[in-house]
Write an enzyme that holds these catalytic residues in place. Sequence first.
Site, PDB file in Angstrom:
ATOM      1  N   LYS A   5       5.980   2.628  -2.321  1.00  0.00           N
ATOM      2  CA  LYS A   5       5.611   2.630  -3.737  1.00  0.00           C
ATOM      3  C   LYS A   5       6.886   2.571  -4.563  1.00  0.00           C
ATOM      4  O   LYS A   5       7.903   3.125  -4.132  1.00  0.00           O
ATOM      5  CB  LYS A   5       4.802   3.885  -4.098  1.00  0.00           C
ATOM      6  CG  LYS A   5       3.484   4.042  -3.356  1.00  0.00           C
ATOM      7  CD  LYS A   5       2.383   3.190  -3.919  1.00  0.00           C
ATOM      8  CE  LYS A   5       1.143   3.221  -3.011  1.00  0.00           C
ATOM      9  NZ  LYS A   5       0.008   2.489  -3.503  1.00  0.00           N
ATOM     10  N   LYS A  27       4.327   0.860   5.518  1.00  0.00           N
ATOM     11  CA  LYS A  27       3.665  -0.426   5.284  1.00  0.00           C
ATOM     12  C   LYS A  27       3.878  -0.946   3.880  1.00  0.00           C
ATOM     13  O   LYS A  27       4.081  -0.172   2.938  1.00  0.00           O
ATOM     14  CB  LYS A  27       2.165  -0.336   5.599  1.00  0.00           C
ATOM     15  CG  LYS A  27       1.381   0.558   4.686  1.00  0.00           C
ATOM     16  CD  LYS A  27      -0.114   0.480   4.959  1.00  0.00           C
ATOM     17  CE  LYS A  27      -0.824  -0.577   4.163  1.00  0.00           C
ATOM     18  NZ  LYS A  27      -0.893  -0.323   2.714  1.00  0.00           N
ATOM     19  N   ASP A  60       2.376  -2.737   0.481  1.00  0.00           N
ATOM     20  CA  ASP A  60       1.097  -2.584  -0.205  1.00  0.00           C
ATOM     21  C   ASP A  60       0.354  -3.918  -0.161  1.00  0.00           C
ATOM     22  O   ASP A  60       0.934  -4.961   0.135  1.00  0.00           O
ATOM     23  CB  ASP A  60       1.313  -2.068  -1.628  1.00  0.00           C
ATOM     24  CG  ASP A  60       0.326  -0.962  -1.944  1.00  0.00           C
ATOM     25  OD1 ASP A  60      -0.834  -1.080  -1.509  1.00  0.00           O
ATOM     26  OD2 ASP A  60       0.707   0.020  -2.599  1.00  0.00           O
ATOM     27  N   GLU A  61      -0.941  -3.868  -0.473  1.00  0.00           N
ATOM     28  CA  GLU A  61      -1.782  -5.055  -0.248  1.00  0.00           C
ATOM     29  C   GLU A  61      -1.446  -6.230  -1.161  1.00  0.00           C
ATOM     30  O   GLU A  61      -1.764  -7.373  -0.833  1.00  0.00           O
ATOM     31  CB  GLU A  61      -3.268  -4.688  -0.355  1.00  0.00           C
ATOM     32  CG  GLU A  61      -3.768  -4.276  -1.732  1.00  0.00           C
ATOM     33  CD  GLU A  61      -3.401  -2.845  -2.127  1.00  0.00           C
ATOM     34  OE1 GLU A  61      -2.908  -2.090  -1.254  1.00  0.00           O
ATOM     35  OE2 GLU A  61      -3.584  -2.493  -3.305  1.00  0.00           O
ATOM     36  N   HIS A  82      -5.713  -3.996   6.319  1.00  0.00           N
ATOM     37  CA  HIS A  82      -6.107  -3.439   5.027  1.00  0.00           C
ATOM     38  C   HIS A  82      -7.416  -4.093   4.617  1.00  0.00           C
ATOM     39  O   HIS A  82      -7.689  -5.230   4.989  1.00  0.00           O
ATOM     40  CB  HIS A  82      -4.994  -3.716   4.008  1.00  0.00           C
ATOM     41  CG  HIS A  82      -5.069  -2.846   2.784  1.00  0.00           C
ATOM     42  ND1 HIS A  82      -6.025  -3.009   1.817  1.00  0.00           N
ATOM     43  CD2 HIS A  82      -4.300  -1.797   2.378  1.00  0.00           C
ATOM     44  CE1 HIS A  82      -5.843  -2.094   0.868  1.00  0.00           C
ATOM     45  NE2 HIS A  82      -4.803  -1.338   1.180  1.00  0.00           N
ATOM     46  N   HIS A 110      -8.173   0.541   7.674  1.00  0.00           N
ATOM     47  CA  HIS A 110      -8.531   1.475   6.599  1.00  0.00           C
ATOM     48  C   HIS A 110     -10.047   1.645   6.602  1.00  0.00           C
ATOM     49  O   HIS A 110     -10.784   0.660   6.424  1.00  0.00           O
ATOM     50  CB  HIS A 110      -8.126   0.911   5.240  1.00  0.00           C
ATOM     51  CG  HIS A 110      -6.657   0.901   4.989  1.00  0.00           C
ATOM     52  ND1 HIS A 110      -6.092   1.472   3.882  1.00  0.00           N
ATOM     53  CD2 HIS A 110      -5.622   0.405   5.717  1.00  0.00           C
ATOM     54  CE1 HIS A 110      -4.774   1.324   3.921  1.00  0.00           C
ATOM     55  NE2 HIS A 110      -4.457   0.661   5.039  1.00  0.00           N
ATOM     56  N   LYS A 160      -8.493   9.669  -3.366  1.00  0.00           N
ATOM     57  CA  LYS A 160      -8.729   9.113  -4.710  1.00  0.00           C
ATOM     58  C   LYS A 160      -9.826   8.037  -4.758  1.00  0.00           C
ATOM     59  O   LYS A 160     -10.300   7.697  -5.827  1.00  0.00           O
ATOM     60  CB  LYS A 160      -7.420   8.513  -5.256  1.00  0.00           C
ATOM     61  CG  LYS A 160      -7.030   7.148  -4.666  1.00  0.00           C
ATOM     62  CD  LYS A 160      -5.759   6.574  -5.284  1.00  0.00           C
ATOM     63  CE  LYS A 160      -5.452   5.198  -4.709  1.00  0.00           C
ATOM     64  NZ  LYS A 160      -4.134   4.680  -5.054  1.00  0.00           N
ATOM     65  N   GLY A 220      -5.366   6.470   0.437  1.00  0.00           N
ATOM     66  CA  GLY A 220      -5.871   6.474  -0.930  1.00  0.00           C
ATOM     67  C   GLY A 220      -5.929   7.880  -1.493  1.00  0.00           C
ATOM     68  O   GLY A 220      -6.914   8.592  -1.292  1.00  0.00           O
ATOM     69  N   GLY A 221      -4.846   8.292  -2.162  1.00  0.00           N
ATOM     70  CA  GLY A 221      -4.830   9.623  -2.783  1.00  0.00           C
ATOM     71  C   GLY A 221      -4.579  10.752  -1.803  1.00  0.00           C
ATOM     72  O   GLY A 221      -4.893  11.911  -2.086  1.00  0.00           O
ATOM     73  N   GLN A 246      -2.236   8.424   5.850  1.00  0.00           N
ATOM     74  CA  GLN A 246      -1.261   7.626   5.141  1.00  0.00           C
ATOM     75  C   GLN A 246      -1.188   8.065   3.680  1.00  0.00           C
ATOM     76  O   GLN A 246      -2.226   8.255   3.048  1.00  0.00           O
ATOM     77  CB  GLN A 246      -1.792   6.205   5.167  1.00  0.00           C
ATOM     78  CG  GLN A 246      -0.797   5.149   5.478  1.00  0.00           C
ATOM     79  CD  GLN A 246      -1.509   3.818   5.620  1.00  0.00           C
ATOM     80  OE1 GLN A 246      -1.404   3.193   6.651  1.00  0.00           O
ATOM     81  NE2 GLN A 246      -2.214   3.381   4.609  1.00  0.00           N
ATOM     82  N   GLY A 279       0.978   7.220  -0.045  1.00  0.00           N
ATOM     83  CA  GLY A 279       1.994   6.520  -0.845  1.00  0.00           C
ATOM     84  C   GLY A 279       2.510   7.479  -1.897  1.00  0.00           C
ATOM     85  O   GLY A 279       3.579   8.081  -1.763  1.00  0.00           O
TER      86      GLY A 279
HETATM   87  C1  CAP Z   1      -2.881   4.078  -1.034  1.00  0.00           C
HETATM   88  C2  CAP Z   1      -3.078   2.610  -1.187  1.00  0.00           C
HETATM   89  C3  CAP Z   1      -4.257   1.931  -0.469  1.00  0.00           C
HETATM   90  C4  CAP Z   1      -5.600   2.586  -0.612  1.00  0.00           C
HETATM   91  C5  CAP Z   1      -6.780   1.654  -0.525  1.00  0.00           C
HETATM   92  C6  CAP Z   1      -3.211   2.357  -2.642  1.00  0.00           C
HETATM   93  O1  CAP Z   1      -1.892   4.553  -1.930  1.00  0.00           O
HETATM   94  O2  CAP Z   1      -1.962   1.917  -0.776  1.00  0.00           O
HETATM   95  O3  CAP Z   1      -4.307   0.608  -0.908  1.00  0.00           O
HETATM   96  O4  CAP Z   1      -5.613   3.514   0.400  1.00  0.00           O
HETATM   97  O5  CAP Z   1      -7.957   2.321  -0.253  1.00  0.00           O
HETATM   98  O6  CAP Z   1      -2.537   1.472  -3.151  1.00  0.00           O
HETATM   99  O7  CAP Z   1      -4.027   3.009  -3.258  1.00  0.00           O
HETATM  100  P1  CAP Z   1      -1.764   6.088  -2.375  1.00  0.00           P
HETATM  101  P2  CAP Z   1      -8.636   2.363   1.210  1.00  0.00           P
HETATM  102  O8  CAP Z   1      -1.466   6.885  -1.149  1.00  0.00           O
HETATM  103  O9  CAP Z   1      -0.612   6.123  -3.356  1.00  0.00           O
HETATM  104  O10 CAP Z   1      -3.052   6.486  -3.014  1.00  0.00           O
HETATM  105  O11 CAP Z   1      -7.643   2.942   2.163  1.00  0.00           O
HETATM  106  O12 CAP Z   1      -9.804   3.256   0.981  1.00  0.00           O
HETATM  107  O13 CAP Z   1      -9.015   0.971   1.567  1.00  0.00           O
HETATM  108 MG    MG Z   2      -2.456  -0.040  -1.404  1.00  0.00          MG
END
Ligand code: CAP
Ligand code: MG
Length: 391
Positions: free
Chosen positions: A134, A160, A162-163, A249, A282, A289, A320-321, A341, A343
Site C-alpha cells: 500500500k 503481493k 494490489d489488483e 484475486h 481470496h 472491511k 480486506g480490513g 493478509q 495491507g
Molecule cells: C486488502 C485488499 C484486497 C481486498 C479485497 C484491498 O487491503 O488489497 O483487495 O482484500 O477483498 O485493497 O482492499 P487491506 P477480498 O488489507 O488494506 O484492507 O479479499 O474480499 O476479495
Molecule cells: Mg486489493
Amino acid sequence: MDVVTKCYVETNLPIKEAAGAIAAEQSTGTWTEVSTLKEGDPAHRLDGRVLKAEGTNVEIGFPVELFEPGNIPQYLSVIAGNLFGLGALKNIRLVDVDFPDELLKAHSGPRYGIREARNILGVHERPLVGTIIKPKVGLDPKQTAQVAYNAALGGLDLIKDDETLTDQQFCPLEERLSRVMDMLDKAENQTGQKVFYAVNVTTGAAQIVERARKAVELGANMVMVDVLTSGFDALQELSANIDVPIHVHRTMHGVMTRNKKHGISMLVISKLVRMAGGTNLHTGSYHGKMDIDTTENDRCRDALRGEWSGLKGIFPVASGGLSPLNVAPNLDGYGMDCIVQAGGGVHGHPGGTTSGARAMRQAVDAWVEGTSANEYAKNHPELEKAIEKWG
Ligand code: CAP
Ligand code: MG
C-alpha cells in the site's frame, strides 16, 4: 453422469414450470417448439433434466455430453449462461455445481497446492501471513521494493501487488519485479526466510502467458491474476505453462456474489479456480472491511481444501480490513491451512511496515499457541502498539 446445478429461484411461475424453462434454455430448448427438433429426435439425449423443483430450490442435471472437456468458458455458458436474464425469473442464483469425474479429469488443477507452497517456504506449523503493498498505486519500483523489504524483515511469507497495479508507466512491471526480488534476496540473507512476491500479471488473453513467462525469467517466485476480469481460462493457461504458484484475486466478484438472491456464489467460483489451477484464492474474511458471509466462507474453505478427484488442495485467503486485532476470528474460521493478509493493517502500524508485519506474525503466533492477542501483547511490543491504535 450429469453436471448438477443447484439454484435459488424466485418467480411468479409455478416452480416446476420455471425449472423446466431453465433446463430447456440451457440445453436444447428455447421459448417455443422448433421444427428442427422433433419429439423422439436423438438430440433430446442432450436435454437438461429437472431433478428437483420445490419452493425456491431447483436442481438441474445436464448430460455430460453437453460439455466440451477442459473448456471452462463453455461450462459457464451452460451452467450460468442466459439464466440471469430470463424475464420469467425475478431472481436466480447459481448456488452450487457438481462436476462428474469425467469432466474433472480434463483438468489437472493446481501444480502448486498447499503442500508445495509450504515446502518452498519451509513453513509447516502455522498459517501463512501476507501483505498487500500500500498505497495500492502510486509508489515507483524502488519505493515498492523498499516496502517489500521492510515487510519481509518483519517475518511475512507473502507480499503481493494490489489488483489495480499491473504494468502502468508509473511502476513498470519488469523493473518493479527485478527490484523487489533483489530486495527480498537481501532480506532473506538477513532473516534466512523465503518470501513469495505475487507480481500481478493480469492482462489480456494475447499477452498473459508471455507476461508471466517473462516475470518468471526475471525471478518471480509467484504470479498473481485477477481471475474474474481476465477469465478462468487465463488462469488455466497460466497454471499449465508457468512453473510457480499462482495467487488468485477475485476483484469484481461482488457483482456476482453479493446479492444472495441473484448471481453466482463464491462456492462456484472457488471450485472453478481449483480446477483451473490457482494456489491461493481470496474467499472473504470472518471479520474485516468487506461484506461478510461466514457460511459461504466455510463452504469455500471446504471446497478448496477437501478431497476432490485428486486435485491438490489450495489456500483460502482472508483479506480486506485485516489487522492483528482480527487475525484470531479469521484463523478460527479458516484454520491452519490458510493465508491471512493485511495491507492497511501492516503499513498503517504506528511503527511502520516492519513493525506492522511483526505485529501480524505475533497475532498469528498467539493464535497458534492458543493465547489471546491481548495476553500475547504483554511481552510483544509491536502487537501492543497495534492494539493501542486499532483496539
Ligand atoms: C486488502 C485488499 C484486497 C481486498 C479485497 C484491498 O487491503 O488489497 O483487495 O482484500 O477483498 O485493497 O482492499 P487491506 P477480498 O488489507 O488494506 O484492507 O479479499 O474480499 O476479495
Ligand atoms: Mg486489493
